[in-house]
Design a protein around this motif. Structure first.
Motif, PDB file in Angstrom:
ATOM      1  N   SER A 184       0.761  -1.148   0.030  1.00 54.18           N
ATOM      2  CA  SER A 184      -0.077  -0.015  -0.158  1.00 54.18           C
ATOM      3  C   SER A 184       0.865   1.526  -0.074  1.00 54.18           C
ATOM      4  O   SER A 184       1.907   1.461   0.544  1.00 54.18           O
ATOM      5  CB  SER A 184      -0.751  -0.059   1.178  1.00 54.18           C
ATOM      6  N   THR A 242      -1.956  -2.788  15.005  1.00 50.18           N
ATOM      7  CA  THR A 242      -1.557  -1.484  13.996  1.00 50.18           C
ATOM      8  C   THR A 242      -0.547  -2.241  12.775  1.00 50.18           C
ATOM      9  O   THR A 242      -0.581  -1.377  12.178  1.00 50.18           O
ATOM     10  CB  THR A 242      -0.789  -0.523  14.888  1.00 50.18           C
ATOM     11  N   ALA A 268      -3.420   0.789  10.520  1.00 49.61           N
ATOM     12  CA  ALA A 268      -4.746   0.334  10.906  1.00 49.61           C
ATOM     13  C   ALA A 268      -5.186  -1.242  10.645  1.00 49.61           C
ATOM     14  O   ALA A 268      -4.172  -1.832  10.172  1.00 49.61           O
ATOM     15  CB  ALA A 268      -5.670   0.948   9.618  1.00 49.61           C
ATOM     16  N   SER A 269      -6.136  -1.485  11.160  1.00 49.34           N
ATOM     17  CA  SER A 269      -6.561  -3.046  11.283  1.00 49.34           C
ATOM     18  C   SER A 269      -6.953  -3.268  10.048  1.00 49.34           C
ATOM     19  O   SER A 269      -8.569  -3.519   9.998  1.00 49.34           O
ATOM     20  CB  SER A 269      -7.064  -3.277  12.544  1.00 49.34           C
ATOM     21  N   ASP A 270      -6.347  -3.505   8.968  1.00 48.84           N
ATOM     22  CA  ASP A 270      -7.165  -3.852   7.863  1.00 48.84           C
ATOM     23  C   ASP A 270      -6.069  -5.072   7.002  1.00 48.84           C
ATOM     24  O   ASP A 270      -5.245  -5.234   7.755  1.00 48.84           O
ATOM     25  CB  ASP A 270      -7.311  -2.827   6.983  1.00 48.84           C
ATOM     26  N   SER A 271      -6.351  -5.154   5.731  1.00 45.73           N
ATOM     27  CA  SER A 271      -5.596  -6.305   4.998  1.00 45.73           C
ATOM     28  C   SER A 271      -4.414  -5.672   4.434  1.00 45.73           C
ATOM     29  O   SER A 271      -3.709  -6.252   3.731  1.00 45.73           O
ATOM     30  CB  SER A 271      -6.391  -6.868   3.976  1.00 45.73           C
ATOM     31  N   ASN A 272      -4.193  -4.206   4.474  1.00 47.70           N
ATOM     32  CA  ASN A 272      -3.000  -3.392   3.658  1.00 47.70           C
ATOM     33  C   ASN A 272      -1.668  -3.505   4.838  1.00 47.70           C
ATOM     34  O   ASN A 272      -1.903  -3.526   6.129  1.00 47.70           O
ATOM     35  CB  ASN A 272      -3.365  -2.146   3.466  1.00 47.70           C
ATOM     36  N   GLU A 284       3.604   0.284   8.856  1.00 50.93           N
ATOM     37  CA  GLU A 284       3.356  -0.763   9.644  1.00 50.93           C
ATOM     38  C   GLU A 284       4.487  -2.132   9.386  1.00 50.93           C
ATOM     39  O   GLU A 284       4.750  -2.645  10.295  1.00 50.93           O
ATOM     40  CB  GLU A 284       2.078  -1.219   8.984  1.00 50.93           C
ATOM     41  N   GLY A 302      -1.981  -5.977   8.643  1.00 52.62           N
ATOM     42  CA  GLY A 302      -1.999  -6.486   7.186  1.00 52.62           C
ATOM     43  C   GLY A 302      -0.717  -7.007   7.016  1.00 52.62           C
ATOM     44  O   GLY A 302      -0.475  -7.546   5.590  1.00 52.62           O
TER      45      GLY A 302
END
Length: 186
Positions: free
Chosen positions: A43, A71, A49-53, A58, A74
């Motif tokens: 990305s 954090t 963020a708590s997402d798949s990226n 991160e 992903g």
């Protein structure tokens, strides 16, 4: 900003060497001399963020802490084989970028702080840029965190201390990078 523009230093350095760091990713036909952990950035965002990226911020957090957290959810570490004789390999963790990822990562919160040894291996200075947005130094490297950076453009880093693009308290190797329009006020 300081009242005198003369205190602003702009540096432009283009490393002409090829990105030897890509030698870190050895084909399966070559007998490996060891393994390191790799985290792949997928990305251009600069958020945690708590997402798949998996953002660069991160990925650095995962290398620094060694553990997954909300954090850096992903991001995942995978072991890759390395030739210890290859440039930048010397048993450091690696951060690479998804092959189709190109464009600009604009820093939005702070500089990227590196606390553990790592090689950051970009796809090429003409493909991926890290932009400090004239607000932040791009990288700060802690003592004992020997770092290699290759195949990236580092631009518009800014600080009121030393090192507009990079401030390093450890060994630093830069290969195949363009470093331009970074400022340090002293």
């Amino acid at each position: 900003l300081p009242s005198q523009q003369s205190s602003r230093r702009h540096t432009s350095v283009t490393a002409l060497a090829s990105v030897l760091a890509l030698g870190l990713l050895m084909s399966s036909s070559v007998q490996a001399a060891g393994t390191v952990s790799n985290v792949e950035v997928n990305s251009l965002s600069d958020v945690t963020a708590s997402d798949s990226n998996c953002t660069l911020r991160e990925a650095i957090d995962l290398i620094n802490t060694g553990t997954s957290s909300p954090t850096n959810a992903g991001c995942t570490k995978t072991d890759i084989a390395v030739d210890k004789k290859a440039d930048m390999a010397d048993e450091k963790n690696a951060i690479t970028f998804k092959p189709t990822l190109s464009g600009t990562i604009k820093l939005s919160g702070s500089e990227l702080s590196i606390y553990k040894p790592v090689n950051i291996i970009g796809p090429g200075a003409d493909k991926l840029t890290i932009d400090g947005d004239n607000k932040f130094r791009i990288f700060e490297i802690a003592e004992g965190a020997a770092t290699g950076i290759g195949g990236l453009t580092l631009t518009k880093g800014e600080t009121y201390n030393n090192g507009g693009a990079i401030y390093s308290n450890s060994d630093l190797s830069i290969i195949g990078c363009t470093i331009s329009w970074n400022s340090a006020y002293t």
